[in-house]
Motif scaffolding. Sequence first.
Motif, PDB file in Angstrom:
ATOM      1  N   SER A  30      11.790   6.874  -5.724  1.00  0.00           N
ATOM      2  CA  SER A  30      10.798   6.078  -4.978  1.00  0.00           C
ATOM      3  C   SER A  30       9.572   5.852  -5.846  1.00  0.00           C
ATOM      4  O   SER A  30       9.279   6.632  -6.749  1.00  0.00           O
ATOM      5  CB  SER A  30      10.363   6.789  -3.698  1.00  0.00           C
ATOM      6  N   VAL A  31       8.867   4.780  -5.508  1.00  0.00           N
ATOM      7  CA  VAL A  31       7.595   4.472  -6.168  1.00  0.00           C
ATOM      8  C   VAL A  31       6.493   4.511  -5.116  1.00  0.00           C
ATOM      9  O   VAL A  31       6.605   3.880  -4.064  1.00  0.00           O
ATOM     10  CB  VAL A  31       7.642   3.087  -6.847  1.00  0.00           C
ATOM     11  N   ILE A  32       5.450   5.259  -5.403  1.00  0.00           N
ATOM     12  CA  ILE A  32       4.289   5.326  -4.493  1.00  0.00           C
ATOM     13  C   ILE A  32       3.156   4.522  -5.116  1.00  0.00           C
ATOM     14  O   ILE A  32       2.801   4.728  -6.281  1.00  0.00           O
ATOM     15  CB  ILE A  32       3.836   6.788  -4.275  1.00  0.00           C
ATOM     16  N   THR A  33       2.611   3.584  -4.358  1.00  0.00           N
ATOM     17  CA  THR A  33       1.484   2.788  -4.840  1.00  0.00           C
ATOM     18  C   THR A  33       0.472   2.617  -3.713  1.00  0.00           C
ATOM     19  O   THR A  33       0.785   2.857  -2.540  1.00  0.00           O
ATOM     20  CB  THR A  33       1.976   1.425  -5.382  1.00  0.00           C
ATOM     21  N   LYS A  34      -0.746   2.221  -4.061  1.00  0.00           N
ATOM     22  CA  LYS A  34      -1.800   2.096  -3.052  1.00  0.00           C
ATOM     23  C   LYS A  34      -1.485   0.959  -2.081  1.00  0.00           C
ATOM     24  O   LYS A  34      -0.813  -0.014  -2.447  1.00  0.00           O
ATOM     25  CB  LYS A  34      -3.151   1.862  -3.737  1.00  0.00           C
ATOM     26  N   PRO A  35      -1.978   1.053  -0.842  1.00  0.00           N
ATOM     27  CA  PRO A  35      -1.728  -0.010   0.148  1.00  0.00           C
ATOM     28  C   PRO A  35      -2.297  -1.356  -0.306  1.00  0.00           C
ATOM     29  O   PRO A  35      -3.289  -1.402  -1.037  1.00  0.00           O
ATOM     30  CB  PRO A  35      -2.461   0.496   1.396  1.00  0.00           C
ATOM     31  N   ASP A  36      -1.661  -2.435   0.125  1.00  0.00           N
ATOM     32  CA  ASP A  36      -2.186  -3.782  -0.162  1.00  0.00           C
ATOM     33  C   ASP A  36      -3.458  -3.993   0.660  1.00  0.00           C
ATOM     34  O   ASP A  36      -3.559  -3.523   1.787  1.00  0.00           O
ATOM     35  CB  ASP A  36      -1.167  -4.860   0.245  1.00  0.00           C
ATOM     36  N   SER A  37      -4.404  -4.730   0.087  1.00  0.00           N
ATOM     37  CA  SER A  37      -5.572  -5.102   0.886  1.00  0.00           C
ATOM     38  C   SER A  37      -5.109  -6.134   1.917  1.00  0.00           C
ATOM     39  O   SER A  37      -4.100  -6.819   1.716  1.00  0.00           O
ATOM     40  CB  SER A  37      -6.665  -5.695  -0.004  1.00  0.00           C
ATOM     41  N   ILE A  60       9.705   1.545  -2.029  1.00  0.00           N
ATOM     42  CA  ILE A  60       8.245   1.553  -2.193  1.00  0.00           C
ATOM     43  C   ILE A  60       7.580   2.242  -1.010  1.00  0.00           C
ATOM     44  O   ILE A  60       7.876   1.955   0.148  1.00  0.00           O
ATOM     45  CB  ILE A  60       7.706   0.106  -2.304  1.00  0.00           C
ATOM     46  N   LEU A  61       6.659   3.144  -1.323  1.00  0.00           N
ATOM     47  CA  LEU A  61       5.852   3.828  -0.316  1.00  0.00           C
ATOM     48  C   LEU A  61       4.389   3.485  -0.569  1.00  0.00           C
ATOM     49  O   LEU A  61       3.933   3.531  -1.709  1.00  0.00           O
ATOM     50  CB  LEU A  61       6.046   5.342  -0.401  1.00  0.00           C
ATOM     51  N   GLN A  62       3.647   3.134   0.494  1.00  0.00           N
ATOM     52  CA  GLN A  62       2.240   2.769   0.336  1.00  0.00           C
ATOM     53  C   GLN A  62       1.344   3.481   1.356  1.00  0.00           C
ATOM     54  O   GLN A  62       0.657   2.847   2.156  1.00  0.00           O
ATOM     55  CB  GLN A  62       2.075   1.250   0.458  1.00  0.00           C
ATOM     56  N   PRO A  63       1.324   4.805   1.316  1.00  0.00           N
ATOM     57  CA  PRO A  63       0.494   5.540   2.275  1.00  0.00           C
ATOM     58  C   PRO A  63      -0.995   5.415   1.951  1.00  0.00           C
ATOM     59  O   PRO A  63      -1.369   5.255   0.788  1.00  0.00           O
ATOM     60  CB  PRO A  63       0.960   6.984   2.079  1.00  0.00           C
ATOM     61  N   LYS A  64      -1.823   5.490   2.987  1.00  0.00           N
ATOM     62  CA  LYS A  64      -3.275   5.494   2.773  1.00  0.00           C
ATOM     63  C   LYS A  64      -3.718   6.809   2.151  1.00  0.00           C
ATOM     64  O   LYS A  64      -4.724   6.888   1.471  1.00  0.00           O
ATOM     65  CB  LYS A  64      -4.000   5.270   4.104  1.00  0.00           C
ATOM     66  N   SER A  65      -2.939   7.858   2.432  1.00  0.00           N
ATOM     67  CA  SER A  65      -3.228   9.191   1.891  1.00  0.00           C
ATOM     68  C   SER A  65      -1.924   9.955   1.730  1.00  0.00           C
ATOM     69  O   SER A  65      -0.993   9.774   2.522  1.00  0.00           O
ATOM     70  CB  SER A  65      -4.165   9.947   2.835  1.00  0.00           C
ATOM     71  N   LEU A  66      -1.861  10.817   0.722  1.00  0.00           N
ATOM     72  CA  LEU A  66      -0.662  11.643   0.530  1.00  0.00           C
ATOM     73  C   LEU A  66      -0.705  12.911   1.387  1.00  0.00           C
ATOM     74  O   LEU A  66       0.161  13.769   1.276  1.00  0.00           O
ATOM     75  CB  LEU A  66      -0.490  12.000  -0.948  1.00  0.00           C
TER      76      LEU A  66
END
Length: 312
Positions: A30-37, A60-66
């Motif tokens: 998996s790839v973790i990246t920051k959420p889209d604006s 793809i994972l885009q959590p606001k916080s880990l």
Amino acid sequence: MKKKIIFAGTNKFSKIHLNELIKKKFKILSVITKPDSILNKKKNIFSEVKKISIKNKLKILQPKSLNSKKIYKYLKNIKPDIMIVVSYGLIIPEKIINLFPLGCINIHTSLLPKLRGPSPIQYSIIQGKKKTGITIIQINNKVDSGDILYKKSINIKKNETYLTLIKKLSILGKKSLIKCLNKIYSNTIKKTKQEEKKATYTKKIKKKDGLINWNSNASNIEKKIRAFIPWPGSFFFIKKIMIKIWKVKIVKCSEKNIPGKIINANKKGILISTKNNLINIKILQIPGKKKNKTKYIINSYQNLFKIGTILN
């Protein structure tokens, strides 16, 4: 059996490292990246890492916080071996770090323990360093202070800008990552503790930091201009108009002048006095226009750069 990787990153520098892992056929779960604006999401504008992840059909994972329970549960269930963090931008909690048998590693763009923190490339130029490099560390619960797994240095040229230096560090970084991973996988990695007494730190750079202080030395101004290309850029105001500077040369001058005074303005450049010596602006940008050489701009804006004007 191939080791299972979780990759965390966001920007172009991250993308280059992720792309290298894909090319070398490492197993990325998996790839973790920051959420889209919100704005970017509506326009389907995604981060560099998200783009390449979509192209290669990676989860793809885009959590606001880990710190999210959902993320923790997901990672625990898939049983990854290692996490690679490259310019991700969010804190990795200790409970997440502890999920990885081979640890959680980070690629940092300085020779640690020097220049820890968010802006090592810019600070290496601002401080006039002769060398910088890539350091791969084992992430712990303190900023950039984990054990060193791999370190490689490069020279900083006299006219280096942020853009030229990050390009060189990207090439060095992706090669270093593969070498480091191979050593981790073969259990031949040697860990070295950082010398805390030698640690120095950088701060997050803000837009306002680009404002030129003409009371500084010409050498300091010139280095900051190179360090801030392309963001936040270096600029000054004249008649409430923001002028962005892209390239300058230092002109030695024994005569004392008021810092910020326009000494001359012609096709050879715009000469401005500093605490010592002069700055000659060779490439600049007027609002709403493309950056250009001073010799192509000066005729149209002669009234803006009047000799004797004192800049704040």
